[in-house]
Write an enzyme that holds these catalytic residues in place. Sequence first.
Site, short mmCIF file in Angstrom:
data_model
loop_
_atom_site.label_atom_id
_atom_site.label_comp_id
_atom_site.label_asym_id
_atom_site.label_seq_id
_atom_site.Cartn_x
_atom_site.Cartn_y
_atom_site.Cartn_z
N ASP A 35 0.99 -1.24 -0.14
CA ASP A 35 -0.08 0.05 0.02
C ASP A 35 0.74 1.27 0.01
OD1 ASP A 35 -3.14 0.41 0.83
OD2 ASP A 35 -1.87 2.25 1.19
N ILE A 36 0.46 2.08 -0.76
CA ILE A 36 1.29 3.37 -0.96
C ILE A 36 1.03 4.34 0.39
CG2 ILE A 36 -0.39 5.18 -2.05
CD1 ILE A 36 1.60 5.85 -4.14
N GLN A 99 -14.18 2.63 1.68
CA GLN A 99 -13.46 2.12 0.22
C GLN A 99 -13.31 3.48 -0.53
OE1 GLN A 99 -16.05 -0.54 -1.83
NE2 GLN A 99 -14.11 -1.01 -3.33
N HIS A 105 -10.32 -5.45 -3.30
CA HIS A 105 -9.02 -5.68 -2.71
C HIS A 105 -8.96 -6.09 -1.50
CE1 HIS A 105 -9.91 -1.32 -2.52
NE2 HIS A 105 -9.38 -1.31 -1.13
N HIS A 107 -6.91 -5.79 2.25
CA HIS A 107 -5.87 -5.30 2.90
C HIS A 107 -5.26 -6.39 3.91
CE1 HIS A 107 -6.87 -0.87 2.25
NE2 HIS A 107 -7.98 -1.37 2.10
P1 5GP Z 1 -9.56 1.49 0.22
O1 5GP Z 1 -9.76 2.66 0.93
O2 5GP Z 1 -10.40 1.47 -1.19
O3 5GP Z 1 -10.17 0.24 1.15
O4 5GP Z 1 -8.18 1.05 -0.08
C1 5GP Z 1 -7.37 1.58 -1.09
C2 5GP Z 1 -5.94 1.50 -0.72
O5 5GP Z 1 -5.24 1.79 -1.65
C3 5GP Z 1 -5.67 2.58 0.30
O6 5GP Z 1 -5.02 1.95 1.41
C4 5GP Z 1 -4.69 3.58 -0.61
O7 5GP Z 1 -3.47 4.01 0.45
C5 5GP Z 1 -3.95 2.66 -1.38
N1 5GP Z 1 -3.69 3.29 -2.76
C6 5GP Z 1 -4.18 4.43 -3.31
N2 5GP Z 1 -3.56 4.79 -4.46
C7 5GP Z 1 -2.43 3.75 -4.32
C8 5GP Z 1 -1.53 3.44 -5.49
O8 5GP Z 1 -1.30 4.26 -6.55
N3 5GP Z 1 -0.57 2.48 -5.25
C9 5GP Z 1 -0.46 1.87 -4.12
N4 5GP Z 1 0.44 0.98 -3.96
N5 5GP Z 1 -1.84 1.87 -3.34
C10 5GP Z 1 -2.52 3.00 -3.48
#
Ligand code: 5GP
Length: 119
Positions: A35-36, A99, A105, A107
């Site tokens: 994760d970034i 999300q 995805h 985590h």
């Molecule tokens: P969500 O919030 O949808 O459950 O998780 C999305 C995740 O993607 C977040 O934890 C965010 O930090 C990660 N993320 C967003 N953009 C990027 C990216 O460009 N590269 C990577 N490796 N992770 C990303």
Amino acid sequence: MAGEPQADCLFCKIVSGEVPATVVRETDTTVAFRDINPQAPTHVLVIPKVHYSDAASLAAAEPQVTADVLREAGGVAADEKLDETGYRVVFNTGSGAGQTVFHAHAHVLGGRGLNWPPG
Ligand code: 5GP
Ligand code: ZN
């Protein structure tokens, strides 16, 4: 068509290689990458290569790929030695649950104490 790459999807671009990522595991059906914006010492995302907006729609359409994602989450945990200390696998589903990327995805979080219930 269901499962096809979406032009405006960040994680489809990671699958295609258009957007770079630190990939830690890859199979025919999944990619796992760091994760970034990590929320724990280990924070890896496991995604299916096919595009579905969330885990439930992936599971309804592609049960085997859903199992692949979960197996790979376990593989990440073993690679990072989290299977000895405990770890969490999270599928945020919907904006109210945090999300932000609408490509399914998992985590995989670990390497620190994890509160229960999560916030
Ligand atoms: P969500 O919030 O949808 O459950 O998780 C999305 C995740 O993607 C977040 O934890 C965010 O930090 C990660 N993320 C967003 N953009 C990027 C990216 O460009 N590269 C990577 N490796 N992770 C990303
Ligand atoms: Zn996608």
